[in-house]
Structure formats: structure tokens, C-alpha cells
Design an enzyme around this catalytic site. Structure first.
Site, PDB file in Angstrom:
ATOM      1  N   LYS A  52       0.718  -1.195   0.093  1.00  0.00           N
ATOM      2  CA  LYS A  52       0.127   0.063  -0.060  1.00  0.00           C
ATOM      3  C   LYS A  52       0.916   1.195   0.049  1.00  0.00           C
ATOM      4  O   LYS A  52       0.849   2.168  -0.660  1.00  0.00           O
ATOM      5  CB  LYS A  52      -1.076   0.002   1.382  1.00  0.00           C
ATOM      6  CG  LYS A  52      -2.097  -1.027   1.173  1.00  0.00           C
ATOM      7  CD  LYS A  52      -2.785  -1.266   2.566  1.00  0.00           C
ATOM      8  CE  LYS A  52      -3.881  -2.186   2.235  1.00  0.00           C
ATOM      9  NZ  LYS A  52      -4.435  -2.689   3.391  1.00  0.00           N
ATOM     10  N   GLN A  96      -4.555  -1.493   9.704  1.00  0.00           N
ATOM     11  CA  GLN A  96      -4.528  -2.993   9.121  1.00  0.00           C
ATOM     12  C   GLN A  96      -4.991  -4.000   9.913  1.00  0.00           C
ATOM     13  O   GLN A  96      -4.793  -4.085  11.175  1.00  0.00           O
ATOM     14  CB  GLN A  96      -3.156  -3.126   8.543  1.00  0.00           C
ATOM     15  CG  GLN A  96      -2.723  -4.715   7.785  1.00  0.00           C
ATOM     16  CD  GLN A  96      -3.426  -4.530   6.774  1.00  0.00           C
ATOM     17  OE1 GLN A  96      -3.366  -3.666   5.948  1.00  0.00           O
ATOM     18  NE2 GLN A  96      -4.079  -5.583   6.283  1.00  0.00           N
ATOM     19  N   ASP A 119     -11.226   3.019   4.110  1.00  0.00           N
ATOM     20  CA  ASP A 119     -11.500   1.543   3.764  1.00  0.00           C
ATOM     21  C   ASP A 119     -12.937   1.105   3.782  1.00  0.00           C
ATOM     22  O   ASP A 119     -13.440   0.240   3.244  1.00  0.00           O
ATOM     23  CB  ASP A 119     -11.090   0.430   5.084  1.00  0.00           C
ATOM     24  CG  ASP A 119      -9.631  -0.265   4.890  1.00  0.00           C
ATOM     25  OD1 ASP A 119      -9.645  -0.648   3.923  1.00  0.00           O
ATOM     26  OD2 ASP A 119      -9.081  -0.669   5.912  1.00  0.00           O
TER      27      ASP A 119
END
Ligand code: NDP
Length: 295
Positions: A52, A96, A119
């Protein structure tokens, strides 16, 4: 059979995003910033976070990775998130998952400002998606990537029967809700199957568009697919393969060999849905930057 090439589409998309970032930088002097928090040493998570950050930099965004030890207290993580919520240089915040046991994942999801939740996991964003306000929310990256693939390959969706196998909060549920929306790129009749569904093939065989997000290698076999169906394989499963250097390879939830002769279009694994997920994360980060700066 048409191969839906997520690798190619994600490259095209990243080039488009890079051009937009450069353009906005020239106009405003600012660039979008994504901060990723990783707690602990989970090897798979470390790879995802590195990818990422790397992709973020490639397209000219500012990428910050905050690494925390596995024994981090929940309060410390939540305090850090609150600081990032208030930092004007941060447009996207991602924590995460999975998180260590002492940290409540839902509390973390709730702590992220929905306007920076790139997200798309916050209930406010999922709720807005369900209500059809796609222009005022962040759509969870994997379902959003699938929508992008269907759109770029001009797959007809209106009035089609879409069957989603899997009902997780990050893939199955947002995916099914997206396909249900009254939009040009969706507008399907939707069925969702899960582990308690009886006779799954009865449903999957009716699918014009079949989306598998289960986490079981080769679960969808040819006898479960209607000839001519569009098959989207979300699954990423590691299976042993002594013929490879690493001793394993990645396969999807669909038996590619068996299903490809009867499907009209299919995403491969790897190279299908996977590469789209990071690209859509960056698209969401750019969108957040645009909204925050009124662009
Ligand atoms: P989850 O484990 O959270 O959810 C799996 C879903 O599949 C659940 O709803 C579960 O049902 C259902 N399921 C499990 N077994 C069966 C079965 N035998 N029959 C019917 N349904 C079943 O996984 P995710 O949604 O997070 O991910 C799914 C897959 O997609 C994984 O392989 C994951 O690695 C991959 N993935 C890929 C991404 C990408 O970028 N390509 C991104 C995210 C995930 P129930 O709810 O009843 O337990």
C-alpha cells in the site's frame, strides 16, 4: 471466454490517479496523504502494508506507516486515531486488520472519522452505501474494485441475477448491496449465500453474475455455474505446490480450469480482483482529498 484483467485495469487506474494527483498539486500545492497503522508483526499484514505504501508513493501521494508493537493498548491506538482524525494533512486512515486480541476491532472502526475512512468499514459509510448515497460515502475497496472491473469491461448488469457467495462485512455484504443499487452499473436482482445456505448450487446455477468471496480454494465448480455466466473470484487461498520455488501458489474460490470453458467472462487469481483493491484504496484517498479541499 473473456479474461477480466484486473492487473491491467489497476495499472490504467493508477496512471489516471497519478495524473490527477499531479494536477491537484499544481493547482493547490497540496497532495493527498494516507496513513496506515499496523499493530504487531503478522507477516501477511506487513506485506499488504508495504504494498500500500509503495503504490501510494508511486502515484505521488504521501504515505505514512505507523508501526506499533503487538502489545499496544487499545487506548493508545484510539488516541493515535483521534490525532490523525484532526490532522489536516491526513486524508485517509487505515488500520490494518487483523488486530491483536486485546484490541476491539469494532471500537477501532468506530474511532476513525467516517470522512477519512478510506477502507469504507465505518457503519456510517456502509449505511450510506446501503441507502444508495455512493457519492457521499467510501465504498469498501474490494467490492468497489469489482464494480470498476464490471464497468470498464461493459458487463451488462441491469436486471441480471447476481449471486454473491459470502457475507463478510468487508466483501460480501457491501458487494451484494452495491449490486442491488439502482445505478447504471448495478441494478441487479441479488441473492446472498453463506455457510448456512442449503443447496448452494441451486442458487449459483441461476447466476448471470456470480461473485465468490468465501475463502475456500476451488469451492465453485463447473456444475455450479450457468453457461455464459460472468464469474468474479475474490478468493485468495494458498495451496501447497511443490513445483513452485516457494512451495505454494495462490488460487481463488473458483475452480478456474473447470469453470473457464463455460463462463463468458472471468477474473483470474492472481491478477483479477486482488490488484484492484489497492488501486481503489488510493482512489478513495484521492476522493477524500477532493472532498476535504472542496475540489
Ligand atoms: P470471511 O472469512 O470474513 O467470510 C467468508 C464468507 O464465506 C462468510 O460469509 C462465510 O459464511 C462464507 N462461507 C465460508 N464457508 C462457506 C461454505 N462452505 N459455504 C458457503 N459460504 C461459506 O472472508 P472475506 O470475505 O474477508 O474474504 C473472502 C475471501 O476473499 C478470502 O479468500 C480472502 O482472502 C479474499 N479476499 C480477497 C481480497 C482481494 O483483494 N482480492 C480482499 C478481501 C478478501 P458465514 O458468514 O456463514 O460464516
Amino acid at each position: 471466454m473473456l479474461i477480466i484483467d484486473g492487473k491491467k485495469v489497476s495499472l490504467d487506474l493508477k496512471n489516471e490517479l497519478k495524473a490527477s494527483v499531479e494536477n491537484y498539486k499544481a493547482i493547490t500545492g497540496k497532495v493527498p496523504g494516507l496513513t496506515v497503522i499496523i499493530v504487531g508483526q503478522d507477516p501477511a499484514s506487513q506485506v499488504y502494508v508495504r504494498n500500500k505504501a509503495k503504490t501510494c508513493k508511486e502515484i505521488g501521494m504521501i504515505s505514512t506507516v505507523i508501526e506499533m508493537p503487538a502489545d499496544t493498548a487499545e487506548k493508545h491506538l484510539l488516541d493515535t486515531i483521534h490525532e490523525l482524525n484532526n490532522d489536516p494533512a491526513v486524508h485517509g486512515i487505515l488500520v490494518q486488520q487483523p488486530l491483536p486480541k486485546q484490541i476491539d476491532e469494532f471500537a477501532v472502526t468506530l474511532a476513525i472519522d467516517p470522512s477519512k475512512d478510506v477502507d469504507g468499514f465505518h457503519p456510517e459509510n456502509l449505511g450510506r452505501l446501503v441507502m444508495g448515497h455512493l457519492d457521499k460515502c467510501f465504498v469498501s475497496c474490494t467490492p468497489y474494485g469489482i464494480l470498476e472491473l464490471l464497468g470498464r469491461y461493459n458487463i451488462e448488469t441491469k436486471g441480471k441475477h447476481c449471486v454473491v457467495v459470502g457475507r463478510s462485512n468487508i466483501v460480501g455484504k457491501p458487494m451484494a448491496n452495491l449490486m442491488l443499487q439502482k445505478l447504471d452499473a448495478t441494478n441487479c436482482t441479488v441473492t446472498i449465500c453463506h455457510s448456512a445456505t442449503q443447496n448452494i448450487p441451486f442458487y449459483t446455477k441461476q447466476a448471470d453474475i456470480l461473485i465468490a468471496a468465501i475463502g475456500k480454494a476451488g469451492f465453485i465448480t463447473a456444475d455450479m455455474v450457468k453457461p455464459g455466466a460472468v464469474v468474479i473470484d475474490v478468493g485468495i487461498n494458498r495451496i501447497e505446490d511443490p513445483a513452485t520455488k516457494s512451495g505454494y501458489r495462490l488460487v481463488g474460490d473458483v475452480d478456474f480450469e473447470g469453470v473457464s470453458p463455460i463462463a463468458s467472462a472471468m477474473t483470474p487469481v492472481p491478477g483479477g480482483v486482488g490488484p484492484m483493491t489497492i488501486a481503489m484504496l488510493l482512489k478513495n484517498t484521492l476522493q477524500s482529498f477532493q472532498r476535504i479541499n472542496g475540489l
